[in-house]
Design an enzyme around this catalytic site. Structure first.
Site, PDB file in Angstrom:
ATOM      1  N   GLU A  29      31.867 -12.209  10.401  1.00 32.19           N
ATOM      2  CA  GLU A  29      32.879 -11.684  11.325  1.00 32.19           C
ATOM      3  C   GLU A  29      32.821 -10.154  11.355  1.00 32.19           C
ATOM      4  O   GLU A  29      32.938  -9.515  10.300  1.00 32.19           O
ATOM      5  CB  GLU A  29      34.271 -12.161  10.885  1.00 32.19           C
ATOM      6  CG  GLU A  29      34.425 -13.680  11.022  1.00 32.19           C
ATOM      7  CD  GLU A  29      35.434 -14.288  10.052  1.00 32.19           C
ATOM      8  OE1 GLU A  29      36.180 -13.533   9.397  1.00 32.19           O
ATOM      9  OE2 GLU A  29      35.467 -15.528   9.950  1.00 32.19           O
ATOM     10  N   LEU A  58      35.235 -16.533  14.727  1.00 30.90           N
ATOM     11  CA  LEU A  58      36.041 -16.443  13.502  1.00 30.90           C
ATOM     12  C   LEU A  58      36.222 -17.836  12.890  1.00 30.90           C
ATOM     13  O   LEU A  58      37.201 -18.532  13.185  1.00 30.90           O
ATOM     14  CB  LEU A  58      37.404 -15.811  13.845  1.00 30.90           C
ATOM     15  CG  LEU A  58      38.165 -15.177  12.687  1.00 30.90           C
ATOM     16  CD1 LEU A  58      39.225 -14.222  13.231  1.00 30.90           C
ATOM     17  CD2 LEU A  58      38.819 -16.214  11.798  1.00 30.90           C
ATOM     18  N   ALA A  59      35.275 -18.260  12.075  1.00 34.48           N
ATOM     19  CA  ALA A  59      35.325 -19.591  11.482  1.00 34.48           C
ATOM     20  C   ALA A  59      34.430 -19.598  10.245  1.00 34.48           C
ATOM     21  O   ALA A  59      33.207 -19.666  10.348  1.00 34.48           O
ATOM     22  CB  ALA A  59      34.865 -20.639  12.496  1.00 34.48           C
ATOM     23  N   GLU A  60      35.047 -19.512   9.078  1.00 33.59           N
ATOM     24  CA  GLU A  60      34.273 -19.312   7.846  1.00 33.59           C
ATOM     25  C   GLU A  60      33.422 -20.518   7.476  1.00 33.59           C
ATOM     26  O   GLU A  60      32.314 -20.382   6.952  1.00 33.59           O
ATOM     27  CB  GLU A  60      35.203 -18.946   6.679  1.00 33.59           C
ATOM     28  CG  GLU A  60      35.794 -17.544   6.783  1.00 33.59           C
ATOM     29  CD  GLU A  60      36.957 -17.451   7.748  1.00 33.59           C
ATOM     30  OE1 GLU A  60      37.484 -18.515   8.158  1.00 33.59           O
ATOM     31  OE2 GLU A  60      37.350 -16.328   8.114  1.00 33.59           O
ATOM     32  N   GLN A  82      34.599 -12.422   5.235  1.00 31.90           N
ATOM     33  CA  GLN A  82      35.236 -11.110   5.394  1.00 31.90           C
ATOM     34  C   GLN A  82      36.142 -10.694   4.229  1.00 31.90           C
ATOM     35  O   GLN A  82      36.125  -9.535   3.823  1.00 31.90           O
ATOM     36  CB  GLN A  82      36.031 -11.100   6.696  1.00 31.90           C
ATOM     37  CG  GLN A  82      36.431  -9.730   7.150  1.00 31.90           C
ATOM     38  CD  GLN A  82      36.843  -9.740   8.612  1.00 31.90           C
ATOM     39  OE1 GLN A  82      37.765 -10.458   9.008  1.00 31.90           O
ATOM     40  NE2 GLN A  82      36.152  -8.965   9.426  1.00 31.90           N
ATOM     41  N   PHE A  83      36.914 -11.634   3.722  1.00 30.45           N
ATOM     42  CA  PHE A  83      37.726 -11.368   2.527  1.00 30.45           C
ATOM     43  C   PHE A  83      37.699 -12.591   1.633  1.00 30.45           C
ATOM     44  O   PHE A  83      37.566 -13.725   2.110  1.00 30.45           O
ATOM     45  CB  PHE A  83      39.173 -11.035   2.908  1.00 30.45           C
ATOM     46  CG  PHE A  83      39.348  -9.650   3.455  1.00 30.45           C
ATOM     47  CD1 PHE A  83      39.372  -8.543   2.614  1.00 30.45           C
ATOM     48  CD2 PHE A  83      39.481  -9.448   4.808  1.00 30.45           C
ATOM     49  CE1 PHE A  83      39.513  -7.265   3.119  1.00 30.45           C
ATOM     50  CE2 PHE A  83      39.629  -8.168   5.328  1.00 30.45           C
ATOM     51  CZ  PHE A  83      39.649  -7.067   4.491  1.00 30.45           C
ATOM     52  N   PHE A  86      39.317 -16.008   2.190  1.00 28.78           N
ATOM     53  CA  PHE A  86      38.823 -16.835   3.295  1.00 28.78           C
ATOM     54  C   PHE A  86      37.734 -17.816   2.849  1.00 28.78           C
ATOM     55  O   PHE A  86      37.345 -18.693   3.609  1.00 28.78           O
ATOM     56  CB  PHE A  86      38.291 -15.963   4.443  1.00 28.78           C
ATOM     57  CG  PHE A  86      39.233 -14.902   4.939  1.00 28.78           C
ATOM     58  CD1 PHE A  86      40.560 -14.860   4.529  1.00 28.78           C
ATOM     59  CD2 PHE A  86      38.801 -13.923   5.832  1.00 28.78           C
ATOM     60  CE1 PHE A  86      41.435 -13.874   4.986  1.00 28.78           C
ATOM     61  CE2 PHE A  86      39.665 -12.929   6.297  1.00 28.78           C
ATOM     62  CZ  PHE A  86      40.976 -12.902   5.865  1.00 28.78           C
ATOM     63  N   ILE A  87      37.235 -17.647   1.613  1.00 25.40           N
ATOM     64  CA  ILE A  87      36.207 -18.602   1.158  1.00 25.40           C
ATOM     65  C   ILE A  87      36.792 -20.004   1.030  1.00 25.40           C
ATOM     66  O   ILE A  87      36.055 -20.982   1.073  1.00 25.40           O
ATOM     67  CB  ILE A  87      35.511 -18.210  -0.176  1.00 25.40           C
ATOM     68  CG1 ILE A  87      36.445 -18.392  -1.370  1.00 25.40           C
ATOM     69  CG2 ILE A  87      34.897 -16.831  -0.104  1.00 25.40           C
ATOM     70  CD1 ILE A  87      35.706 -18.457  -2.696  1.00 25.40           C
ATOM     71  N   HIS A 129      43.437 -11.097  -0.107  1.00 29.81           N
ATOM     72  CA  HIS A 129      42.273 -10.233   0.097  1.00 29.81           C
ATOM     73  C   HIS A 129      41.655  -9.824  -1.242  1.00 29.81           C
ATOM     74  O   HIS A 129      40.563  -9.286  -1.264  1.00 29.81           O
ATOM     75  CB  HIS A 129      42.668  -8.958   0.849  1.00 29.81           C
ATOM     76  CG  HIS A 129      42.887  -9.166   2.319  1.00 29.81           C
ATOM     77  ND1 HIS A 129      43.589 -10.223   2.831  1.00 29.81           N
ATOM     78  CD2 HIS A 129      42.488  -8.435   3.388  1.00 29.81           C
ATOM     79  CE1 HIS A 129      43.618 -10.130   4.156  1.00 29.81           C
ATOM     80  NE2 HIS A 129      42.947  -9.058   4.517  1.00 29.81           N
TER      81      HIS A 129
END
Lengths: 325, 355
Positions: A29, A58-60, A82-83, A86-87, A129
């Site tokens: 992202e 935007l889709a991890e 990204q952070f 989000f994993i 984050h």
């Protein structure tokens, strides 16, 4: 020799590998035009084109899953999450699909992927984050876990990670991105995955840590020196595989140790380090090995994060405890 | 009543079909181009697959196979969709999609080894372009998306196809994959085999959308619905989708309407959630009967052919299950060595407990 902060060192590593191997790609992202929210990939799209460095929706889970699919076809993706929080959206693809690819296919396929993510506290970031989620990864069979503490290691470890034929979870501490500059050789070099580093020598006690906490540990060691305690500090650099030999060699000298981690205390990397010390060096110990860690709460909102994070004072107190045991 | 301009317009679709239940060509425009030999080959594969499925269920009962998801009823969907591909197209299957893998080149004994929990089942031969069956519902959708991205980046005229079911179309990975494929215009086919039930949960409880095919609209990819009991319709739809992919026109979502005649797995009991009437209704649509009638009318197939293929299939299954049973046992040490390219020290040390 160039002067680089850790962020620049990581970028330099990726640039070298993008240039060296056309199968290396970066996606995630906002990694393209602006170079990610922290600018780690800044300039790379401009230099290598949108074909090699590109933004994703935007889709991890899809970022990680697409990396797995591309990995089966000879690409070597660097997928940015990204952070760190989000994993969770991508756990199946990272910790199941990528981590099991070699085993499930009996070696027919592999997942030569670097999953990069920023993490780590002390920067007053938004919720989720900053969490230290390396413990989830080290409990996952099939994925390597790296956390560098300085620019030199970050560059050498990133090059090793990209060249590794197995998936690597590469965690970059937010507080270290721009914290300081250091000498970093120009061009390619590698730091071996699975090798710890003695960053400060000492004879009385071993402080084992990684990431940002290495610096807090060194600060504590400097304070302790004034009281006559010579602390050795080990930077693990790689959490899986863990370099137990370097730890044991140090304990054979110091006979005392503590482990410092930013993550919550229970069942984490520190617990594993202590278990392995127990298996391999118990007769060299003069005192129990203690942990300095975050409490077993969720990572706090910014207001109290400085109080929550392990401090040099807490590390010194733990060292005094093992010294006086 | 027509909708206001700012309301999204959707209309129901009619599934693509070529044959009537009596095997008459009712939609000649949609007839895929196939030689007589090819038509016979498709029938051969469907009869073979049905027989293999029957044998596999029995082998499961005897304890000679492990986890097995029956396929009877879905032969047109499975055999037809694979038949429409090129040899170098890539398949990312769900757990029921073993027939597609075998017809794409995976040796049958390896399918049996997979079922028996042997790692060699997943050691796909180098010239066979498939992944191992996926257990996490929908995860393979993203792998196919990545494989298609790889084909696109290498400028290869290949497509990836992935299979899931009506249940899988509710997963987040399904939407994420479709969306990526739309954005990047990827040569990928998302085949949703809608057999009416996700284990026991009926389709009505799976989605409020007009159809699964309609979900393509949200992702901006092509969407079609096909009669999955009509193998010619399946071949037609998948060929078109593959051509679209090869021509750079992007992804296709194909909803294949089908039915599994048998339970979800060997541990499932259909009487708890399906009616006899419904099962009887679908039995009339049996893809082997329908296509068989078509071939018989053309003088290309007889009952003797069916019996011959059944005997051949039984013999082949016997040969391959024996080969699977004779395979060297896995070892924990071998397992340890399959985790990483180079086994790290801690794992080397853990071998000691198993030597």
């Amino acid at each position: 020799m160039a002067q680089m902060n850790m962020l620049e060192a990581i970028r330099d590593a990726m640039r070298i590998e993008l240039k060296r191997d056309s199968n290396v790609l970066i996606f995630g992202e906002d990694v393209g035009k602006v170079g990610g929210v922290f600018r780690v990939t800044e300039g790379l799209q401009e230099e290598f084109g949108e074909d090699r460095v590109f933004d994703t929706p935007l889709a991890e889970s899809a970022i990680a899953g697409m990396a797995v699919g591309m990995g089966t076809q000879g690409f070597r993706p660097i997928a940015e999450i990204q952070f760190v929080g989000f994993i969770y959206e991508a756990l199946d693809q990272m910790f199941v699909q990528a981590a099991r690819m070699r085993y499930r296919s009996g070696g027919r396929y592999n997942a030569p992927i670097v999953f990069r993510t920023p993490f780590g506290g002390g920067v007053k970031a938004a919720e989720l984050h900053t969490d230290s989620l390396e413990g989830l990864a080290v409990q996952t069979p099939g994925i390597k876990v790296i956390i560098p503490s300085n620019p030199y290691d970050a560059k050498g470890l990133m090059i090793s990670a990209i060249r590794d034929n197995d998936p690597v979870f590469f965690m970059e501490h937010l507080n270290l991105y721009r914290a300081f500059k250091a000498d970093v050789p120009e061009g390619e070099y590698t730091v071996e995955i699975g090798k710890a580093n003695v960053v400060r020598e000492g004879s009385d006690v071993t402080i084992i840590s990684y990431g940002m906490m290495v610096h807090t540990a060194v600060k504590a060691a400097e304070e302790l020196e004034k009281t006559g305690v010579k602390a050795e500090v080990i930077d693990l650099r790689t959490l899986l595989p863990l370099d137990i030999d370097t730890i044991v060699a140090s304990i054979q000298k110091t006979n005392r140790a503590i482990v410092v981690q930013e993550a919550q205390k229970t069942s984490g990397v520190a617990a594993e380090v202590i278990a392995q010390i127990n298996e391999k060096a118990i007769l060299h110990l003069e005192a129990p090995v203690l942990r300095v860690a975050g409490p077993d709460t969720v990572y706090p909102f910014a207001q109290i994060e400085d109080a929550w994070l392990p401090s040099a004072a807490r590390i010194s107190a733990a060292v005094q405890k093992v010294m006086n045991f | 009543m027509s909708k206001l301009p700012y309301e999204v317009q959707t209309e129901p679709v009619t599934p693509l079909s070529v044959l009537s239940l009596e095997g008459e060509v009712v939609n000649p425009d949609f007839m895929p181009e196939l030689t007589d030999e090819q038509l016979k080959e498709v029938m051969y594969r469907m009869v073979f697959t049905r027989t293999w499925d029957e044998r596999a269920v029995n082998l499961g009962r005897q304890g000679r196979l492990g986890f097995y998801a029956p396929v009877s009823g879905q032969e047109a969907s499975m055999v037809g969709s694979e038949y429409a591909l090129n040899k170098d197209d890539f398949i990312c299957p769900g757990y029921r999609d073993m027939p597609q893998l075998v017809w794409h080149g995976l040796p049958l004994y390896q399918a049996f080894l997979y079922s028996r929990g042997h790692q060699h089942g997943g050691q796909i031969p180098q010239d066979v372009h498939v992944l191992m069956p996926q257990i996490i519902i929908g995860a393979q959708i993203l792998h196919a998306t990545g494989v298609a991205m790889a084909f696109k980046k290498k400028n290869e005229k290949r497509v990836a196809i992935t299979y899931t079911g009506d249940g899988g179309s509710s997963e987040g990975d399904f939407y994420e994959g479709l969306n990526f494929a739309g954005v990047y215009k990827l040569p990928v086919i998302y085949a949703v085999q809608n057999n009416g039930y996700a284990i026991t949960t009926p389709f009505a409880k799976q989605t409020a959308a007009l159809s699964i095919a309609h979900k393509a609209v949200a992702a901006g990819v092509h969407g079609v619905q096909v009669d999955g009991m009509d193998v010619l319709a399946v071949i037609k739809a998948v060929r078109e989708a593959a051509e679209r992919g090869r021509n750079g026109e992007g992804a296709t979502l194909i909803e294949i309407l089908t039915y599994r005649f048998r339970p979800h797995s060997m541990a499932d009991d259909t009487t708890k959630y399906r009616t006899k009437e419904e099962e009887a209704e679908w039995a009339l649509k049996d893809p082997l009967v329908r296509f068989g009638k078509f071939l018989e009318k053309k003088g290309l197939w007889t009952e003797e052919d069916t019996n011959r293929v059944k005997e051949e299939a039984k013999a082949t299954v016997n040969e391959h299950i024996k080969k699977a049973e004779a395979a060297e046992k896995m070892t924990v040490v071998g397992l340890i060595d399959s985790m990483f390219e180079t086994t790290p020290q801690h794992l080397e040390e853990q071998k000691a407990d198993f030597q």
